[in-house]
Write a protein that holds these residues in place. Sequence first.
Motif, mmCIF file in Angstrom:
data_model
loop_
_atom_site.group_PDB
_atom_site.id
_atom_site.type_symbol
_atom_site.label_atom_id
_atom_site.label_comp_id
_atom_site.label_asym_id
_atom_site.label_seq_id
_atom_site.Cartn_x
_atom_site.Cartn_y
_atom_site.Cartn_z
ATOM 1 N N LEU A 175 0.850 -1.193 0.000
ATOM 2 C CA LEU A 175 0.000 0.000 0.000
ATOM 3 C C LEU A 175 0.882 1.238 0.000
ATOM 4 O O LEU A 175 1.554 1.548 0.984
ATOM 5 N N LYS A 220 -4.013 0.646 -5.036
ATOM 6 C CA LYS A 220 -3.083 0.547 -3.911
ATOM 7 C C LYS A 220 -1.829 1.382 -4.146
ATOM 8 O O LYS A 220 -1.010 1.555 -3.246
ATOM 9 N N THR A 260 -4.805 -3.872 1.327
ATOM 10 C CA THR A 260 -4.222 -4.010 -0.007
ATOM 11 C C THR A 260 -4.874 -5.145 -0.773
ATOM 12 O O THR A 260 -5.157 -5.030 -1.976
#
Length: 404
Positions: free
Chosen positions: A223, A312, A264
């Motif tokens: 992320l 992400k 994520t």
Amino acid sequence: MVVLWCAFLVVHLVTAAAGWVYPSQPMGDVVLVYEPWASSALGGGAIVGVTETWVYPQLALVPMLLAKGLAVPLVPLLGASGAYLVAWAVLVTALDAVAFGVLIGRAPSRPRRVAAWFWCGAILLLGPIAMYRIDAVTLPLAVVGGLWLASRPVVAAALLTAGAWIKIWPGALLLAAIVAVRARFRMLLAAAAVTAGVIVVLLLLGADTELFGFLTGQTGRGLQIEAVAATPFLWLAVSGAARIEYSFEILTFQIVAPAADAVTAVLTPLMALAAVAVTAIGAVKAVRGASFPRLFPPLALSLVAVLIVTNKVGSPQFQTWLIAPVVLWIAFDGIRARVPALLVLTLCALTCLVYPLSYDALLRAELLPVLVLTLRNVLLLVLLAVGIRALVRVPAHHPSKTRE
């Protein structure tokens, strides 16, 4: 006309020059990544996307090679790095000039003049990141492709497909066009032909398992700190409950926190579901007879916003993606484009404040840049909501509703 072209040149000169003086190396990718990739390919070394897996679709290497060629006569004057940077800026400016010329023509209408001013303003506010990234090459392709959808749908589809083989996001405009344009079958054939041609060339060059590495290579990403979904974790980092670490594999800063991996893992499926939902709304509108100028712009902007909000990765150059659909929205349906245009201009300015102007402080999780980035990410959600709201309100093409 003369004033517009002067503004275009001044904006590109100022933005290109700002890259040399702004902090945090906003031109870093060009000289530290793009130029070595091009040199390796031309020098008999590894060819990214062909002999090794690459994070970008393979046509992204083409502008990098073109810049390398343009840089050759400048090397004695500026050195290898300086020459490549100037060549890249010249290449992006030239491509933008072609698209800008298509937009305004010889006698532009008022909406097209406004769209041109918006484009100049967005680049200026976003800063060097608007030019010194591969995304800058796809922007003019998306603008020209979008402008030609009604008059040259096959060529438009080919341009958008080529853009998607450089950076995936123009595929969102292609999808919106296939939904909104009646010549969708011919557009699908054009997109398939371009894709087949690219794949055949890549296979002849020796690409095999690397062919779709730009898709499979994304699965290992964490992320990124600028992603919308990373916003709560940034505030945890401010309090010391989360960390910001650099990934040498992906070359970006990512969040390290107990729940970050779970978030994520959810984002990519969420992106797919959101894109399907938005496309379905557009398809229903198309079936009910919605006109192209009303349907395509909010559908295109909503799909692009979905790609950013649910990503992400939150790289600052992603804001470049928003410029094209808003330019097209202003050109096709200027009155209803006012709010999206103001939002995108604000997003560009806030993004520049984060990167490159306060990026070092952001990496230290200082309060002010985290606050600015939070505001930017909230406005991205607002933009998505505005786009979907406009899409839902697109009227069917009935005589009783022509005044709506």
